[in-house]
Design a protein around this motif. Structure first.
Motif, PDB file in Angstrom:
ATOM      1  N   LEU A   1     -14.590  77.905  53.837  1.00  0.00           N
ATOM      2  CA  LEU A   1     -13.772  76.739  53.703  1.00  0.00           C
ATOM      3  C   LEU A   1     -14.242  75.203  53.394  1.00  0.00           C
ATOM      4  O   LEU A   1     -13.699  74.692  52.667  1.00  0.00           O
ATOM      5  CB  LEU A   1     -12.773  76.476  55.125  1.00  0.00           C
ATOM      6  N   ILE A   2     -15.440  75.253  54.305  1.00  0.00           N
ATOM      7  CA  ILE A   2     -16.238  73.981  54.032  1.00  0.00           C
ATOM      8  C   ILE A   2     -16.779  73.887  52.418  1.00  0.00           C
ATOM      9  O   ILE A   2     -16.629  72.723  51.900  1.00  0.00           O
ATOM     10  CB  ILE A   2     -17.430  73.737  54.973  1.00  0.00           C
ATOM     11  N   ALA A   3     -17.172  75.055  52.157  1.00  0.00           N
ATOM     12  CA  ALA A   3     -17.826  75.216  50.513  1.00  0.00           C
ATOM     13  C   ALA A   3     -16.527  74.789  49.699  1.00  0.00           C
ATOM     14  O   ALA A   3     -16.684  74.073  48.738  1.00  0.00           O
ATOM     15  CB  ALA A   3     -18.102  76.725  50.233  1.00  0.00           C
ATOM     16  N   ALA A   4     -15.324  75.092  49.843  1.00  0.00           N
ATOM     17  CA  ALA A   4     -14.291  74.774  49.012  1.00  0.00           C
ATOM     18  C   ALA A   4     -13.887  73.477  49.368  1.00  0.00           C
ATOM     19  O   ALA A   4     -13.295  72.871  48.150  1.00  0.00           O
ATOM     20  CB  ALA A   4     -12.824  75.679  49.592  1.00  0.00           C
ATOM     21  N   MET A   5     -14.049  72.896  50.282  1.00  0.00           N
ATOM     22  CA  MET A   5     -13.838  71.426  50.355  1.00  0.00           C
ATOM     23  C   MET A   5     -14.663  70.748  49.477  1.00  0.00           C
ATOM     24  O   MET A   5     -14.213  69.684  48.951  1.00  0.00           O
ATOM     25  CB  MET A   5     -13.862  71.060  51.790  1.00  0.00           C
TER      26      MET A   5
ATOM     27  N   VAL B   1     -20.166  77.483  62.072  1.00  0.00           N
ATOM     28  CA  VAL B   1     -21.252  76.981  61.362  1.00  0.00           C
ATOM     29  C   VAL B   1     -22.146  76.278  62.419  1.00  0.00           C
ATOM     30  O   VAL B   1     -21.825  75.483  62.920  1.00  0.00           O
ATOM     31  CB  VAL B   1     -20.678  75.941  60.275  1.00  0.00           C
ATOM     32  N   TYR B   2     -23.315  76.902  62.330  1.00  0.00           N
ATOM     33  CA  TYR B   2     -24.359  76.134  63.221  1.00  0.00           C
ATOM     34  C   TYR B   2     -25.631  75.877  62.554  1.00  0.00           C
ATOM     35  O   TYR B   2     -26.367  76.707  61.865  1.00  0.00           O
ATOM     36  CB  TYR B   2     -24.653  77.413  64.236  1.00  0.00           C
ATOM     37  N   ALA B   3     -26.154  74.598  62.653  1.00  0.00           N
ATOM     38  CA  ALA B   3     -27.566  74.361  62.295  1.00  0.00           C
ATOM     39  C   ALA B   3     -28.247  73.925  63.321  1.00  0.00           C
ATOM     40  O   ALA B   3     -27.982  73.182  64.231  1.00  0.00           O
ATOM     41  CB  ALA B   3     -27.195  72.661  61.452  1.00  0.00           C
TER      42      ALA B   3
ATOM     43  N   ARG C   1     -29.149  72.566  54.263  1.00  0.00           N
ATOM     44  CA  ARG C   1     -29.015  74.003  53.954  1.00  0.00           C
ATOM     45  C   ARG C   1     -28.150  74.816  54.710  1.00  0.00           C
ATOM     46  O   ARG C   1     -27.704  75.946  54.054  1.00  0.00           O
ATOM     47  CB  ARG C   1     -30.369  74.307  54.404  1.00  0.00           C
ATOM     48  N   THR C   2     -27.778  74.679  55.808  1.00  0.00           N
ATOM     49  CA  THR C   2     -26.699  75.280  56.573  1.00  0.00           C
ATOM     50  C   THR C   2     -25.529  75.237  55.744  1.00  0.00           C
ATOM     51  O   THR C   2     -24.746  76.125  55.721  1.00  0.00           O
ATOM     52  CB  THR C   2     -26.498  74.740  57.920  1.00  0.00           C
ATOM     53  N   LEU C   3     -24.994  74.082  55.097  1.00  0.00           N
ATOM     54  CA  LEU C   3     -24.033  74.053  54.358  1.00  0.00           C
ATOM     55  C   LEU C   3     -23.957  74.580  52.787  1.00  0.00           C
ATOM     56  O   LEU C   3     -22.915  74.213  52.010  1.00  0.00           O
ATOM     57  CB  LEU C   3     -23.348  72.640  54.268  1.00  0.00           C
ATOM     58  N   SER C   4     -25.187  74.880  52.627  1.00  0.00           N
ATOM     59  CA  SER C   4     -25.505  75.252  51.090  1.00  0.00           C
ATOM     60  C   SER C   4     -25.208  74.285  50.031  1.00  0.00           C
ATOM     61  O   SER C   4     -24.549  74.419  48.932  1.00  0.00           O
ATOM     62  CB  SER C   4     -24.633  76.520  50.940  1.00  0.00           C
TER      63      SER C   4
END
Length: 261
Positions: free
Chosen positions: A39-43, A194-196, A239-242
């Protein structure tokens, strides 16, 4: 039939706001079940602006110890609003020096709720671990669980960051911080968050990068990262969020300079 990427491209944030606490975009539609990371990637790809909210303690606030350099939420803003071309996205930082999970819980509406964010980043634990605060790991877990649930009720996505390592010999009142970090890892694993994991990176990849001198190079005092420490935290979050790109200045790439004189 549309695949997930095509489906998200047609609904925008209005549709994404229908996300339930179960992780399903619409109740009863199993094929549209998406992870928080997806979902974050889509945002990042949608045209509608996103509100990203950061909360926590002095580390996230960026108080005092950066010597005027950007704190990690500000570096995140540069990455997203400038480098990724999303200038209408809003970055909100409500972190307060000295705060614990109990403080954020008691002030949740002011610190988080009123802004109606789409993503909420938490970095907490460094102060909870202080003996004088009287917050045991079980209480910390209950508080974090409550905060995560409240974020879900806002139809927002919680993201956890573990604190950086500290110099325990000079901050013995926080010697149990690792127990609180373990709680964050357990919550992230059990709820697929999601965990950094800054804590782990500090004594692995950053230890290698700085040849065992990561505390000397990245801390301003026994607890707080300096500006370079914040750069490393931001890089780990990217990096965690690509969204990490080593060619970009916010990720450590060269800055463009146009000196015409």
């Amino acid at each position: 039939m549309q695949n997930r990427r095509q489906f998200l491209g047609t609904i925008g944030w209005t549709g994404m706001a229908a996300l339930s606490t179960t992780g399903y975009l619409f109740a009863g539609t199993e094929r549209t079940s998406l992870s928080d990371a997806a979902l974050i990637a889509a945002m990042f790809k949608q045209r509608d602006p996103v509100k990203w909210l950061f909360t926590g303690d002095s580390i996230t606030q960026g108080a005092k110890h950066t010597h005027g350099m950007r704190a990690y939420p500000e570096i995140f803003a540069e990455r997203v609003r400038w480098e990724m071309g999303r200038p209408r996205d809003m970055m909100i930082n409500t972190a307060v020096s000295g705060n614990t999970t109990a403080d954020v819980k008691s002030d949740f509406e002011w610190r988080v709720g009123q802004y109606h964010p789409q993503v909420v980043f938490f970095m907490l634990g460094t102060n909870d671990a202080a003996i004088q605060k009287g917050i045991a790991p079980d209480t910390f877990k209950a508080n974090m669980t409550d905060l995560i649930e409240r974020v879900r009720k806002l139809h927002a996505i919680p993201v956890l960051l573990s604190p950086n390592r500290i110099v325990v010999s000079m901050a013995q009142e926080r010697a149990a911080l690792g127990d609180y970090v373990a709680v964050l890892g357990e919550l992230a694993a059990s709820q697929s968050l999601v965990y950094a994991d800054v804590w782990t990176a500090w004594d692995t990849e950053l230890q290698r990068k700085y040849k065992g001198r990561q505390n000397d190079r990245l801390l301003n005092d026994p607890l707080h990262p300096n500006g370079y420490g914040h750069q490393e935290i931001a890089g780990l979050l990217f990096r965690t969020l690509s969204v990490y790109n080593p060619d970009m200045p916010s990720c450590g790439g060269p800055y463009y300079e146009n000196k015409c004189w």
